[in-house]
Each structure stands twice: as structure tokens, then as C-alpha cells.
Design a protein around this motif. Sequence first.
Motif, mmCIF file in Angstrom:
data_model
loop_
_atom_site.group_PDB
_atom_site.id
_atom_site.type_symbol
_atom_site.label_atom_id
_atom_site.label_comp_id
_atom_site.label_asym_id
_atom_site.label_seq_id
_atom_site.Cartn_x
_atom_site.Cartn_y
_atom_site.Cartn_z
ATOM 1 N N MET A 185 -3.688 -0.072 -4.886
ATOM 2 C CA MET A 185 -3.552 1.305 -4.423
ATOM 3 C C MET A 185 -3.286 2.241 -5.590
ATOM 4 S SD MET A 185 -3.705 3.156 -1.809
ATOM 5 C CE MET A 185 -3.046 4.115 -0.511
ATOM 6 N N GLY A 206 -5.907 4.950 -6.483
ATOM 7 C CA GLY A 206 -5.358 6.278 -6.223
ATOM 8 C C GLY A 206 -5.470 7.177 -7.443
ATOM 9 N N TYR A 258 0.892 4.051 -2.799
ATOM 10 C CA TYR A 258 0.546 5.431 -2.455
ATOM 11 C C TYR A 258 1.666 6.380 -2.869
ATOM 12 C CZ TYR A 258 -0.833 9.571 0.018
ATOM 13 O OH TYR A 258 -1.180 10.865 0.298
ATOM 14 N N THR A 259 2.918 5.960 -2.658
ATOM 15 C CA THR A 259 4.045 6.815 -3.050
ATOM 16 C C THR A 259 3.994 7.112 -4.533
ATOM 17 O OG1 THR A 259 5.363 5.777 -1.346
ATOM 18 C CG2 THR A 259 6.544 7.003 -2.998
ATOM 19 N N ARG A 319 8.053 5.396 3.115
ATOM 20 C CA ARG A 319 7.113 5.856 4.120
ATOM 21 C C ARG A 319 7.642 5.389 5.472
ATOM 22 N NH1 ARG A 319 1.971 7.752 3.628
ATOM 23 N NH2 ARG A 319 0.714 7.524 5.503
ATOM 24 N N LEU A 330 0.842 -1.206 0.000
ATOM 25 C CA LEU A 330 0.000 0.000 0.000
ATOM 26 C C LEU A 330 0.873 1.250 0.000
ATOM 27 C CD1 LEU A 330 -2.793 -0.964 2.548
ATOM 28 C CD2 LEU A 330 -3.021 -0.726 0.084
ATOM 29 N N PHE A 366 -6.415 4.301 2.178
ATOM 30 C CA PHE A 366 -5.488 5.262 2.761
ATOM 31 C C PHE A 366 -5.790 5.525 4.234
ATOM 32 C CE2 PHE A 366 -4.034 9.575 3.723
ATOM 33 C CZ PHE A 366 -2.690 9.408 3.456
ATOM 34 N N PHE A 416 -10.421 4.775 -2.044
ATOM 35 C CA PHE A 416 -9.195 5.447 -1.647
ATOM 36 C C PHE A 416 -9.194 5.732 -0.148
ATOM 37 C CE2 PHE A 416 -6.392 9.194 -1.283
ATOM 38 C CZ PHE A 416 -5.233 8.600 -1.751
ATOM 39 N N LEU A 448 -3.741 2.327 5.527
ATOM 40 C CA LEU A 448 -2.380 2.845 5.581
ATOM 41 C C LEU A 448 -2.151 3.708 6.821
ATOM 42 C CD1 LEU A 448 0.138 2.617 3.942
ATOM 43 C CD2 LEU A 448 -0.532 4.594 2.623
ATOM 44 N N VAL A 461 1.404 7.248 -6.361
ATOM 45 C CA VAL A 461 0.328 8.207 -6.628
ATOM 46 C C VAL A 461 0.787 9.597 -6.200
ATOM 47 C CG1 VAL A 461 -2.043 8.867 -6.079
ATOM 48 C CG2 VAL A 461 -1.453 6.462 -6.332
ATOM 49 N N ALA A 462 1.361 9.666 -5.007
ATOM 50 C CA ALA A 462 1.721 10.965 -4.448
ATOM 51 C C ALA A 462 2.859 11.621 -5.216
ATOM 52 C CB ALA A 462 2.101 10.815 -2.976
#
Lengths: 240, 325, 318, 300
Positions: free
Chosen positions: D141, D145, A42-43, C135, A38, D177, D173, D181, A45-46
Amino acid sequence: MYEKIKLLIGAVATIGLYSVLYRENKFYRFVEHMFLGLAAGYTLVAVWKETLKVQWWDRMVGTAGDAGSPGTPGFWAFMFLLPIGMMGYMVFNKKHNWMSRIPIGIILGFWSGQQVQIFWSKWGGQLFNSMKPLIPTGGAFVPSTDGLTPEQMAEVGRTVYVSQAVNNIIFTVTILSVLSYFFFSFELKNKFMLGMNKTGRWLLMIGLGAIFGSTVMARFALEIDRMSFIFVELVKALRT
Amino acid sequence: MSQPERNWVEKLSGAKPTTLYMLLIVVSAIFLFIKYQIPVKPDPESVDLYARLATLPKDRPVLVQSDWTNSSRGESAGQFEALMRILMDNEIKFVIYSAADPQAPQVARNVIRFINEERKAEGKAPYKVWENYLDCGYFPNAEGMGQAMKANLRNAFSNKKNRKPDGTDADIWESPVLAGVKSIKDIPLLVNVTASATIDVLIERLGGQVNLGLMCTGVMSPQMVPYYASGQLKGLSGGLKGVYDLEWMMNYGIRGDQVPNDPSLPNRAVCKSNSTIDVKPLQGTTFSRGASYYLSLHAALTLMILAVVAGNLSLISARIKARKG
Amino acid sequence: MQYYDKGWFGVLATVLVVGFILVMIQRAKRHEGNLFIRRIAGLNAIDEAIGRATEMGRPVVMVPGIGGLDAIAVQAINIFAKVCQTAARFATPIKLCCADPAVYAVAQETIRDVYQREGVIERFETDSVQFVSDRQFAFAAGVAGIIQREKVAAAFFLGAFFAESLIFAESANAMGAIQIAGSTQTTQTPFFVAACDYVLIGDEYYAASAYLTREPILIGSLLGQDYSKIFFAALITLGFITVSCERSFTKATGEFKEGKWVALEKERTKGPGDTFMSMWFNPQSIPEAESKVERPQREKNWWEEGGGDAAPAAGGGE
Amino acid sequence: MNLLALQWSFRPEDSTKWTYLIVAAIIGFAFMFALSRVPTRMRRVVVGTFTFLSGLFYVLLYIWPQPIDKKPLDIPQGPVESVGFLLQDMVPVVKDFTSILTAFLLGLGVYSLLRVHIGRVARRQRDWQYSGLLLLCMATMLTIGYWDFFMQSANKAVDYSDRANWTTAQYGFDLLFDGMLQQMDAAMFSIIAFFILSAAYRAFRIRSIEATIMLGTALILMLSLMGIASYFTDWLFVQKLAGGNANAFVGNFTLAEISNWIKNNFQVPSLRAMEFGIGIGALAMGLRIWLSLERGGVSA
């Protein structure tokens, strides 16, 4: 219903990660890999949403303004950053792997230049703040400021009282002896310097102990909150 | 390894980490369910923050920059809840926005919704968007936002719409909340609820322009206290202790050091910076998250201290043995 | 056109410190001056740690912190290169976990290079240097998992660590690994001191590469750093002497207001802002009269028309 | 920015901009190709030059005289001021280069992740199922996303902070998230409390003078965080011994006062001295990197 599922999943994930406290196990491994997956997703996407689009793409192609405002121009020269970035990928090429050092060198160069730039603004104020008056100019203790006029209060602020002078001496000894502990290239032979060095290490330990003590509250607060999440909120949500 | 028989001291010092972990879970969970108010003496920085909040004018809005998310919920949530209760019970209008994290507005909205439900249960009017507060959502660039607020508050909060009671959306500057506000100087207080360096940005950009109040995590508070001492922050609530201080003062009130001690309110905290202030207890929920967590924190810290002592017992007993033999 | 906002003293001090370091590097290059370094216990333990891992046949784990690519990460990788040199000779398995893609790129290239120079490139596995996550806590969970699954025998945590430092240290401890740690984050140092076997405190971290390689350039630089520290100590000493004397024996007769010296009606005790040290360290703001400069104006660009409050994304705006 | 007689900027609606961009990209990649032909002995010089030039920007920014009262439309007077103006104007552009370049390099990290985990799945190595799970979560994701992102940027008029307007993409999402997450982050963050406890229990022992000093300070600070302990000392010293006089001498012995005293007179100076060393060390290392003086290790 959605909220309930969300809470439940969160709680299961929390318990899964906590299970590592007992030992590494399959449940932990499951949640850990989910977490890593995840996070990586997410990274990705970000990196576009928060970095490349805002800082690079929009500035390269410009953005059309809303009604009334003129929008922003595009600067095509931002395109040159792309090949520089791509050189980083040469790291796996056996012949041209040296080229990956170019973007790396640029990043490190900026960092290094900034060290020169920020050096004094970071340390100058701290140095000045460390120059404490050691000779008292007033009575033994700081008097109570209740009921004083602003001028009188300012005068109290300017006067050095004995108790403050004592504290300032402690402060000065601490900072100088700890600084001397970090001399590396001098062989300390004289007794005074050796003593200073040792005191420095002891005083440093007081500082480190103080950090340890004051961080504990924040860490326990988070743990207690997790307990509250599982034992109070989740239970309440599942009941209703 | 064949273990010779161990006496109780050695057993104490040789406990497995797992045992400790279980103890911590049990202890901190059990105390969550016990309601007991531990007596405290609120720190001067939290007293100052509360004094500011309790004496705010009712006709000007407070700016609330909410920069926390669920990862620091243990401390920030309690702070934000206390802030909302204080503002709502004192009928103070506020404008809420975030500059650190896109998730922050949603987290804050959840808290406002929950406190409104609590108010309804207590028989009070819920706080309404547009009439009592404004919700400006997320601004992506904290530094730019600080700069823009300093230059022109209207531009900084331009193009933001909130829902009017009649169901239509309108520009926030038409709302009664912002009536009479032209620049940042018209704002009596800006409170930052944060777990990150956004407060540094605010101090750099808005220092001297507006009174700043801070609610931060326990890790940050030692670094931020110097700013309180120098007057750049008008008040500060740090970590769980800060939350509990606030809840304590909400429940018992505060008085300036020149105000005579009212025997019916013996637990009021004393404020030194405002010697004539006289604040009575709030009506409504006062002790909540802070109080229940604080008791658990005591339990956890006690466990920690006992663990350290237990760990050292064997060392001491071994030394005593060595000296004897 | 002036140094008003920085102050000449700040520039002078920076130039002095830079000068100390560069001059000492030059001298050391010519092998002049002393080349002594005091003992740093944590670094002597490196061979012991690798030796143990080799004996047990279990891997060595290395983490260069979670910061971005800067000198802190470079220093970590420099030390890891030294660790890997020994590990390569004894064929000890390694695991290097990165939290930043740029750091990963540097580590990948540097470590491969070490194996190449040792002539054992076949022992290098590309995946032994890996990117875990950028992260913070996903990285912590991932590395904790790796430490426990691989049953590491030695662990090196060097770099910029934050809250996650204890997760690594205690996980490695649970495996009975020897741990050598060091962080430039002073707030994390106490946790490493409590949990790890050997800790590099403060700028022992930056001294490490000089200590390990004994390269003249690095030792010279270290000597320059020491002179800079003496310079700092001397400034503090000069400061407390002059500040004490001034505030005890002299009175303030005036003060700066908006960059101008204004005489006081009545003499008063000197406060912290009235000393001459304060004037060195806190440069005065520009006097009102000099702070306004009129220059000819250029034409507005099209995007600056209108309100013009929204600065364009590149160039132009302030 | 119109330094050269070249059009540096264009309007977003300009149709020529794509031509410009493509030409720029071609020039850039041609430059990259040319660099790859650089002879071995010149490579260090090339890398060193890039490093030096990027560092030089901030060094110049520091030592170059700063123009006073620079307004957006001012024309600089004289060469010194021109450079000063240029440097100031470049700051908003240059300051983002590091994060842009790091963002481009992210692909390397992802490549490493994929290499490790796809390899494990393909070779059916130990724990390959977990690697599969990781890849699946990553793909999910990524899809949701970007679905959410494109939906939000396409419908600017819809207020997605209001849950009434949410569709599957937003719920998905939010679940991934916020529900997963972020919760995992919080769980991992709070796990530190346990490790603090076990580390203190195991290692905080009075083995040496240093350890004892550290332990003692930490204990005092921990006690001062417990309201009940502070309250007790306040009661003892201020209420009982000083008869309620908050300014009495014994009032300095309350836990709150002692912990503040330790922080101000020991913690601040000792950490500051340590930070001085670290700051100088960072500057020295920065200089060595900037001037390419480091040899061995990373800069081999």
C-alpha cells in the motif's frame, strides 16, 4: 474485467470479515491482518498527502503560483514544530522519557484552552432553549395553520397552547430530574430529592431507548446493502 | 453442563447468536428479490424536499454537493440515485462537486453513468456533461469551500474544466449550465448528500444565502430535524425511510393541501408548506434501491422485534411459574 | 473592542463555572468541606473483573476509545492506570489497544510507570500496550480479533466510542468476559447499556478518577462540577419562571432590528425572542453605524497583490 | 507578521530559504538538547509551562476583546487592538498545530505495529504468517500509494479522475483502496447490524423497571421506522376514527406522532441534561490539565 476482479475481491473480503460472526477463524484472521496492513499503509500515505504536506510543508517552503496568481509565501518558523514532534519519540528512552510529555502537553493544552473557549457557545443556546413557558396563553391545541396570513401564523407561533404547556412541563421535569441524577457529591437524604433522582434515571432510560430505536434503521440499511452487494451486484457482474 | 429437558419457551430464549445471524442474512437477502411496494405516508420533511425539487426552475442549475462514499452506500446511494432521477426527469441542470472525501466524485460518477444507461434503455436522452450538468470534482477544504462560495461563486469554482461535446476542454463558466449565474443567490437550491458533518459547515457558512436541502443517513437525521423545523433546511430525506419516501412520491406525485384530491392519483402525498403545488408522477424508473431495501428493512426490524419478544418469553414464563409454585 | 458577538452573560457564566471548580479544588486541597461521592456501581466492579481474569489466567483488555488525545483519552488512561496497578500486583496479563499515536505514547509511558512504581517492572511487556490502527473499522476488526484470540476474561471500554462500540462489546461477550464500559458519546451509551455488564453513564465517566483515587483535588473539582450543575439547573428554573410570567402577563412593545430597538405599531403577544432571558442569551448584533471601523491601511505583501482572494496559508488572511 | 525586524517569510523561489530552514532546524534541535539537561525537579515545570501557554492562546482568544470589522490590511490602533489583531491572525496558524504534532507522532504508532509484527515473524511465534501478511500489505500500500501520489503531483495537467488516463499506479491504488480497504470498512460497519440483533435478543429483557422503560421506548421507535406500521396507525386513527381530519385529537396517536413526541419531550431533554454534565466535566478536566493540577495517573 478489472471491475469484475475488484467486485470479487471486495466480496471475498466481506465474507471473510463476516465469518467472525460464527467464530474467530483462519479466514477472518487472514482478512483482518490484510485490513490492518492496508490501513497502516494508507495512513502513512495520507499523513503526508493530506496532513503534513498541506498543513506543514507547503506552508513552510511556500508554493509557486500558477500562471497569473502570485503563489504563497513560506514561513520558516514552521520548522520549530519538527523538534517538538520528535520529542515524542523519547518515550522509549529510559532517561529522557519525560520529554515526550512536551508535545503531549501542547496537544492537551490546546484542547483544554478550547474547552474554555467553546463552553458557552456550545451550552448557552441549549440552556436558553430549555427555558420553556409553562403557562398556556391560548386554547387547548395548536390550530391548523392552513390558509392563514403570515402575521396570523407568526401569532400562532408566539402563543403557548395547553398541549404545548403540558409538553413543556414534561420537558422541564425531565431535564431537571436527569440533571439531578448526575449530582455526585451530595448525600441525598430528603425524600423529594431521592424521588427526583430515581425519576431522573427512568427518564434517562427513555432517552437512551429512543436513541437505540432510531439508530437501528441506519445499521440494518448498511447490512442490507452488503447483502445486495454480494447477492445482487456480484452475481449480476459475474454473469455478464 | 448437563442440560435438563427444555421446553419450547426456554429453547426460544436460549438460541445461539449464530442462529440469529443466519436468520438475519437469509431474511434480508430473500426480501431483496421480492418486489412489493409497502404503503407509506411520507414524512413532512421529505415531502418538502420533493416539493422543492419538483418545482425548480429549468433555467438555473442546482448545486449538488455529493459527500458520500461507499461506506454509507446503503442509505446514501439510494438517496443520490433518487436525486439524479428527479433532476434528470424534470430536465433540471446541475453542478456536482464534493468537499468531504477525495473518493466521493468517482462514486457519484458511477451512479450518473448507471442512470444514463437506464435512461437509454427507457428511450430517453442521456444526460450529457457540459450541456446538462457539470462535474467539478473534489475540493479539499469543506469550510474554505463554503466560505469561498459565499464570497464569490465564480472564484470558488474557478479553473475547473469540463469536456465539451466536440472533445475539447473548456472552462465550466462558458457552459450553458451556468448561464445567468453570478453569485450563490442565483442558485435555487443546494442539495447536500452526506454521511458526515459537512452539512453543519454548509448551514454555518451558507445559511440564509441559498436554500439548503439535505439527504443524510438515518443516524444523522434525528439531529438534523431541528434545522428543518427552524427553516434552515428546506427539506430533508433521512436514511432508508427518506429514500423510500422519495421513491413513493416520484411514483405517485404530490399535491398541496388546497389542491383537490384527484381520484385517478389516490396515493399522492400531501404537502403543507406549498398548498397549491400539483405534481404528477414521474415517467421512468421510480421504485428501485429504496423499495427493495425497504422491504428487507421491514423484515430485519420484524426479526429484531420477534427476537426481543422471544428473549423475554422465558423471563415471563419463569415469573409465572414462580408465582404459581 | 467589545463583547457584542459573545455577550457579557456568556463570559460571566463561563467565569462562574471556572470559578466554582477552581475554588472547590482549593478548598479540598486544604481538606475543608465534604468529601462524599455517591456510589458508582461500574467502578466497584473493577476489582471483581481483574480478580476473575487472574483466576482464569486470561488477559484483561482495555480500549481508550478511538478519539484523539484529549481529556477523554487521558481520563481513560487514568482509570486504566488504576486497573493496571491491581493487574501488576497479581501478574494478570494486560492488553491495551490504542487507535491514536499520541494516545499510544501517553499510555505507553503511564502504564510502564505504574509497573515501575509497583516495583514489578519485569512484568511489564512493551507490546502489551499497542497501537492497532487509526482507521475506525480496521481498529474494530483488529481489536475484535485480539479479544477473541486472547480469550480475554475482562474488558474495559472507556473513552470516545462511535459505531464500533457494539463490535467490541459483543465480541467480548462471546468470550464470556466481564465488561465495564463508559463513553462520553451519548449516542453510544444505550448500546453499552444493552450489551455490557457495568456502564458509566454520562459524567460518571469524569467522576471515575475522583471515585477511584479519592484525591482531594479531584473530589474538589467534582464538587465544583456539581455546583456548576446546580447553577445550570437554577438558570433553567429562573428561565422557565420568568419566561412563563413574561409571556403570559406582558405584551411586546418593540423589538430589536439590526441591533436597534424599534417600537412596534401595535402591541402583540411575546414570542420566545422577546423575553429578557433571550436578551441575555442571544446578544444583539452590532448596530449598522458601529459595525464599520476605518483604520489606516498597511502596504500589501507581495502575495496579496492581484486578486488577493486566495488567502496565504499562514498569517495575514482572515 | 513583520513584528520583529526579521524576515519571517520568503518567496517560494528564494534560494536563501533552505539556509533559513536548516538554521531553524539546528536551533530547534539544540533547544531540544538543552531541554534534556533540565534537572529532574524542573521537569514538571517545563511541561506545565508548555501546556499552560498553549491553553492560554484559546483562553485569551475567548476573553480578549475582539476587534470589530477587521479588514486584511488594517493597522491596529492601540495596544488592546494590537493583541486582538495578533490573536485573530494566529488562529489559522495555530489551529493546525494539533494535527501536525499528531502526524509527527504517527511514527510511534507505526513503530509499535512494526515491533509487534516483526517480532512475531522473527521469533516464529504463533500466527507469525499473518503478521508477515500484514507487513506485506502495508509495504504494498505504501509503495503504490506514493507511486500514485508522486505521479499525480508530477503531471498536474493530466486529469486523473478520468479513467482513460489511468496507469498501473492508479489501477493499483484504486484496487487496494476502493476495492479492498473501503469494502472492508463497509463490511465491518455493516457487521454492527448483527451485533445489534444479538445484543437486543440477549440483553433487552424486562428484568427491572429501567430495562423495561428502555425496551419499550426502543420498540416504539423501531415500529415507527417501519412504514407499514406507521401507515396502519395513520389509517386507524386519522382515516377511520377521525374520518380523515388530519387535525383531530386522535390524530396525535399515530406512531409517527408518538415517536416524535418521545424524541422531543424525553430524548432531547434527558440527553441534554446528560450532555450538560459531560460538558462541565470536560471543562473541569480541561482546567486541571491546563493548570497542571492533576496528579497521579497520566500526569504523575
